[in-house]
Write a protein that holds these residues in place. Structure first.
Motif, PDB file in Angstrom:
ATOM      1  N   GLN A 165       0.617  -1.338   0.038  1.00 50.20           N
ATOM      2  CA  GLN A 165       0.030   0.043   0.018  1.00 50.20           C
ATOM      3  C   GLN A 165       0.861   1.092   0.026  1.00 50.20           C
ATOM      4  O   GLN A 165       0.525   2.444  -0.818  1.00 50.20           O
ATOM      5  CB  GLN A 165      -0.959  -0.088   1.286  1.00 50.20           C
ATOM      6  CG  GLN A 165      -2.151  -1.046   1.267  1.00 50.20           C
ATOM      7  CD  GLN A 165      -3.188  -0.923   1.940  1.00 50.20           C
ATOM      8  OE1 GLN A 165      -3.321   0.312   2.699  1.00 50.20           O
ATOM      9  NE2 GLN A 165      -3.927  -1.564   2.070  1.00 50.20           N
ATOM     10  N   ASP A 166       1.932   1.231   0.831  1.00 46.35           N
ATOM     11  CA  ASP A 166       2.563   2.444   0.768  1.00 46.35           C
ATOM     12  C   ASP A 166       4.230   2.137   1.171  1.00 46.35           C
ATOM     13  O   ASP A 166       4.296   1.706   2.567  1.00 46.35           O
ATOM     14  CB  ASP A 166       2.147   3.531   1.728  1.00 46.35           C
ATOM     15  CG  ASP A 166       3.041   4.738   1.529  1.00 46.35           C
ATOM     16  OD1 ASP A 166       4.037   4.881   1.407  1.00 46.35           O
ATOM     17  OD2 ASP A 166       2.242   5.809   1.824  1.00 46.35           O
ATOM     18  N   GLU A 167       5.117   1.806   0.268  1.00 51.78           N
ATOM     19  CA  GLU A 167       6.542   1.097   0.597  1.00 51.78           C
ATOM     20  C   GLU A 167       7.166   2.176   1.471  1.00 51.78           C
ATOM     21  O   GLU A 167       7.764   1.855   2.701  1.00 51.78           O
ATOM     22  CB  GLU A 167       6.990   1.138  -0.698  1.00 51.78           C
ATOM     23  CG  GLU A 167       8.477   0.472  -0.459  1.00 51.78           C
ATOM     24  CD  GLU A 167       9.333   0.433  -1.669  1.00 51.78           C
ATOM     25  OE1 GLU A 167       9.018   1.100  -2.475  1.00 51.78           O
ATOM     26  OE2 GLU A 167      10.286  -0.228  -1.692  1.00 51.78           O
ATOM     27  N   ARG A 168       7.032   3.507   1.198  1.00 51.48           N
ATOM     28  CA  ARG A 168       7.903   4.490   2.026  1.00 51.48           C
ATOM     29  C   ARG A 168       7.497   4.432   3.548  1.00 51.48           C
ATOM     30  O   ARG A 168       8.183   4.512   4.662  1.00 51.48           O
ATOM     31  CB  ARG A 168       7.914   5.875   1.584  1.00 51.48           C
ATOM     32  CG  ARG A 168       8.546   5.828   0.163  1.00 51.48           C
ATOM     33  CD  ARG A 168       8.999   6.946  -0.280  1.00 51.48           C
ATOM     34  NE  ARG A 168       8.329   8.191   0.319  1.00 51.48           N
ATOM     35  CZ  ARG A 168       9.021   9.659   0.406  1.00 51.48           C
ATOM     36  NH1 ARG A 168      10.315   9.854  -0.028  1.00 51.48           N
ATOM     37  NH2 ARG A 168       8.570  10.543   1.049  1.00 51.48           N
ATOM     38  N   ALA A 169       6.177   4.598   3.680  1.00 52.99           N
ATOM     39  CA  ALA A 169       5.727   4.657   5.060  1.00 52.99           C
ATOM     40  C   ALA A 169       6.032   3.169   5.885  1.00 52.99           C
ATOM     41  O   ALA A 169       6.355   3.137   7.032  1.00 52.99           O
ATOM     42  CB  ALA A 169       3.954   4.775   5.204  1.00 52.99           C
TER      43      ALA A 169
END
Lengths: 294, 251
Positions: free
Chosen positions: A174-178
């Motif tokens: 869903q959100d790699e960086r987070a």
């Protein structure tokens, strides 16, 4: 009634083929062009274990799937990890792996290896025989495809919603960086996704291949099917992949019934073109979101 | 203030193509403080956060955390050392229920290590944590999917996810942006509580009035350079800061 049953079987075949590809892309954003080659590899491995090594069928399948998972792991750990984030390079590298596997299987002569060529490599159906469903004779293998497909999708849903590892895969998807900022190792999840994705390609192979024979050419076809499902459903979208499988599966069977078998691939390509024209992100795909300010 | 520092940024520079985003920037973050970082849009604040947290590798310069060189370390490793951040645009896992957003950090190697592998009922821990940042307990809010929550809750969720990691440093990237005055007012006590619990914070912020209620030290950036540093009052009196913000030389 024919169309309903065979359409369903055909749709689930597509879903089984695409589900591993979608998992890998969703988690690691790697378009795994070696997907089809692993499908074929598992087919031949299982055949060899059973016929050359006289291994028990179930054991042969289990061993082949394990090998598939290891191949996926190695592919990420030693090749794709260095290209991560460069989509074009990922495609070229994974397609190269695919060529090595598929053309390697066909190669003749080295060490007396005869190469897997011709229609002699047939996997036995799990259970022989057929049964009558509402006036249509359906063989047990096709029923196993239906059951297997539902089981695979269901188990994957449970895995990604209710296990720790599954949740971290979803987090990365869903959100790699987070997810990274919360301590999830992105290389590790990518490695896991490629192992599971490859094993799923293999599982699709052992369930589907008893309907026909194992050929190296099928690897390219499977890759094209997986891509078709992803384009129509939206890359990385689970629900999209299942929906797209049913759209393609039924469109092909209906066109066959109405105009004849030659139209199957025309309908497949036609569907892709229509989707690209009217909704390029796929049926359930997301458009790119707003970027953060620097 | 104790002069022990947790984070030291030494002479970092970063250019994107021909644009110099950060130029030779150095500063220290002291243990237990709240450091405010302000500056006009495009002054390199978010790039600075990305440099510290490992998303962007500096062209030159080094970042030290607890006397350890973390320059170029991968983000998840830095996070597991206890340095984490919130994002300017709230990035929850939309399709997960709010409390499940915390299960990911609660399962990180860092938390498993510090708690000795035992967490008890991890879901209850997650819900307790959400309550700590102001989610009502019996309301069904923690069970709703994160994507359906209003922005005020998302920002709190963002903060709760960081807290779940048991960090030493939290970098808040514009945590007040997009919030109403009353939402900000209700958020401030939670940040003060974190501060009292000993968490060191760095706050990138545009809402100066609210920021100054929390911080005792402020750093001002403009065009990728540090142009001032000090107590909030003296910083806003600074001529260069006024010029950067207002574009004119007013007295």
């Amino acid at each position: 009634m024919d169309i309903v049953i065979y359409g369903t079987v055909n749709s689930i075949v597509f879903a089984l083929i695409a589900v591993g590809f979608t998992l890998v892309y969703g988690v690691s954003r790697i378009p795994n062009f070696a997907h089809g080659s692993i499908y074929v590899l598992v087919g031949f491995l299982t055949w060899s274990f059973v016929n050359d090594l006289r291994m028990n069928y179930a054991l042969a399948i289990l061993l082949s799937l394990t090998i598939a998972a290891v191949v996926g792991f190695i592919m990420y750990r030693f090749i794709l990890i260095r290209l991560r984030g460069m989509a074009t390079s990922e495609i070229i590298a994974s397609f190269a792996v695919s060529l090595v596997i598929l053309e390697g299987l066909r190669m003749q002569g080295i060490g007396g290896f005869k190469g897997f060529i011709g229609p002699f490599y047939v996997l036995r159906p799990f259970i022989e025989g057929k049964m009558n469903i509402w006036g249509v004779f359906v063989d047990f293998q096709r029923l196993i495809i239906i059951g297997g497909g539902i089981a695979v999708v269901g188990l994957l849903w449970l895995f990604t919603h209710h296990t720790k590892m599954g949740l971290s895969l979803r987090a990365i998807a869903q959100d790699e960086r987070a997810a990274m900022m919360l301590g999830v190792n992105s290389d590790r999840t990518a490695m896991i996704s490629l192992s599971i994705g490859s094993a799923l390609a293999g599982l699709a192979a052992v369930i589907i291949l008893p309907l026909g024979s194992v050929t190296a050419e099928a690897g390219y076809k499977v890759l094209i099917y997986a891509l078709a499902v992803s384009i129509i459903g939206g890359l990385g979208s689970w629900a999209g992949a299942v929906l797209a499988s049913f759209v393609i599966g039924f469109a092909m069977k209906i066109s066959t019934a109405m105009f004849g078998a030659v139209w199957e691939s025309v309908v497949l390509v036609g569907t892709i073109i229509l989707i690209l024209l009217f909704k390029p992100s796929g049926l359930l795909g997301k458009q790119k979101e707003l970027e953060e300010r620097v | 203030m104790a002069d022990e520092f947790l984070l030291q940024v030494g002479g970092v520079s970063k250019a994107f193509g021909g644009v110099q985003a950060i130029t030779n920037l150095s500063f220290r973050l002291f243990k237990g403080e709240i450091l405010g970082v302000i500056g006009p849009n495009g002054s390199g604040k978010t790039t600075l956060v990305n440099l510290i947290t490992g998303f962007v590798r500096p062209d030159s310069g080094k970042v030290f955390y607890k006397a350890r060189n973390i320059t170029g370390l991968q983000p998840h490793k830095i996070a597991n050392l206890g340095l984490t951040r919130t994002f300017q645009i709230a990035r929850p896992y939309d399709s997960l229920p709010a409390f499940k957003n915390l299960i990911v950090p609660l399962n990180s190697p860092r938390v498993r290590r510090t708690r000795g592998g035992k967490l008890g009922d991890i879901e209850a821990v997650a819900i307790d944590m959400l309550e700590e940042v102001g989610f009502e307990r019996d309301a069904r809010v923690p069970y709703k999917t994160a994507g359906s929550l209003p922005l005020g809750y998302l920002k709190r969720l963002e903060l709760a996810r960081c807290i779940a990691l048991k960090p030493d440093i939290i970098i808040c990237d514009e945590i007040f942006s997009g919030l109403s005055m009353s939402e900000i007012t209700s958020m401030i006590p939670f940040l003060e509580k974190l501060h009292l619990e000993g968490i060191t914070m760095m706050m990138i912020e545009h809402r100066l009035r609210e920021l100054f209620r929390l911080t005792d030290r402020v750093m001002v950036m403009n065009f990728g350079e540090k142009i001032a540093e000090g107590m909030p009052q003296e910083v806003i009196e600074n001529k260069e800061v006024r010029k950067a913000y207002l574009g004119t030389e007013t007295s």
